[in-house]
Design a protein around this motif. Structure first.
Motif, PDB file in Angstrom:
ATOM      1  N   ILE A  56       0.826  -1.209   0.000  1.00 40.99           N
ATOM      2  CA  ILE A  56       0.000   0.000   0.000  1.00 40.99           C
ATOM      3  C   ILE A  56       0.857   1.255   0.000  1.00 40.99           C
ATOM      4  O   ILE A  56       0.648   2.159  -0.809  1.00 40.99           O
ATOM      5  N   GLY A  63      -0.821   1.782  -3.146  1.00 37.63           N
ATOM      6  CA  GLY A  63      -1.505   0.575  -3.584  1.00 37.63           C
ATOM      7  C   GLY A  63      -3.008   0.784  -3.687  1.00 37.63           C
ATOM      8  O   GLY A  63      -3.673   0.176  -4.521  1.00 37.63           O
ATOM      9  N   LEU A  81      -4.292  -6.111  -1.275  1.00 34.24           N
ATOM     10  CA  LEU A  81      -3.448  -5.083  -0.679  1.00 34.24           C
ATOM     11  C   LEU A  81      -2.683  -5.673   0.496  1.00 34.24           C
ATOM     12  O   LEU A  81      -3.211  -6.507   1.235  1.00 34.24           O
ATOM     13  N   ALA A  92      -8.945  -1.064   2.417  1.00 31.46           N
ATOM     14  CA  ALA A  92      -9.088  -2.148   1.439  1.00 31.46           C
ATOM     15  C   ALA A  92     -10.556  -2.522   1.285  1.00 31.46           C
ATOM     16  O   ALA A  92     -11.045  -2.739   0.175  1.00 31.46           O
TER      17      ALA A  92
END
Length: 121
Positions: A56, A63, A81, A92
Motif C-alpha cells: 500500500i 496501492g 493489498l 481495502a
C-alpha cells in the motif's frame, strides 16, 4: 490453466520474498514483479492478469490508488493489498479490494488468497 499474478512492492527484499513464494506455487504464473506501481497500470492493460498483490505505502502512487485504477479496466484483476499498518484493512474494504494481507506475510497467507480467488471463479 495457471492463475496469472503480478507482485508490487517498493522494498526489494519483500518483492524477492513474494517472487520466491509465487515461483514455488503450483497453478500460479508470476507474470511480473514491479517496484513502481505506475508501471503496473500499463502492464495490466497489455496483459491478461488475474491477480495483483500490492504493497500500500509506495513512493509513486499508493496501492490503494493503484487498485482504483485497476478496477477501471475490463476485465479488472483481483487486487490484494498488503501492509504492515493494520488500519489499512478498512481502506481495502472501502475500495472493495479482493483482500488484505497484513505484513509480515507468509506463504500460507499468499496461498490462501490464491485459493480464495480460485473458489470465487
Amino acid at each position: 490453466m495457471a492463475i496469472k499474478v503480478v507482485a508490487v512492492d517498493n522494498a526489494p527484499e519483500l518483492l524477492e520474498k513474494i517472487r520466491r513464494i509465487f515461483l514455488n506455487m503450483e497453478g500460479v504464473e508470476l507474470a511480473g514483479c514491479f517496484e513502481e506501481a505506475v508501471a503496473v497500470v500499463d502492464f495490466v492493460k497489455e496483459n491478461a492478469i488475474d491477480m495483483v498483490f500490492t504493497d500500500i505505502v509506495m513512493p509513486d502512487i499508493s496501492g490503494i490508488s493503484l487498485a482504483k485504477e485497476l478496477h477501471k479496466q475490463e476485465p479488472a484483476p483481483a487486487v490484494v493489498l498488503m501492509s504492515s499498518i493494520p488500519g489499512f484493512s478498512l481502506e481495502a474494504w472501502k475500495i472493495q479490494a479482493f483482500g488484505f494481507i497484513e505484513k509480515p506475510y507468509t506463504r500460507a497467507h499468499i496461498a490462501g488468497m490464491v485459493e480464495k480467488y480460485i473458489r470465487s471463479l
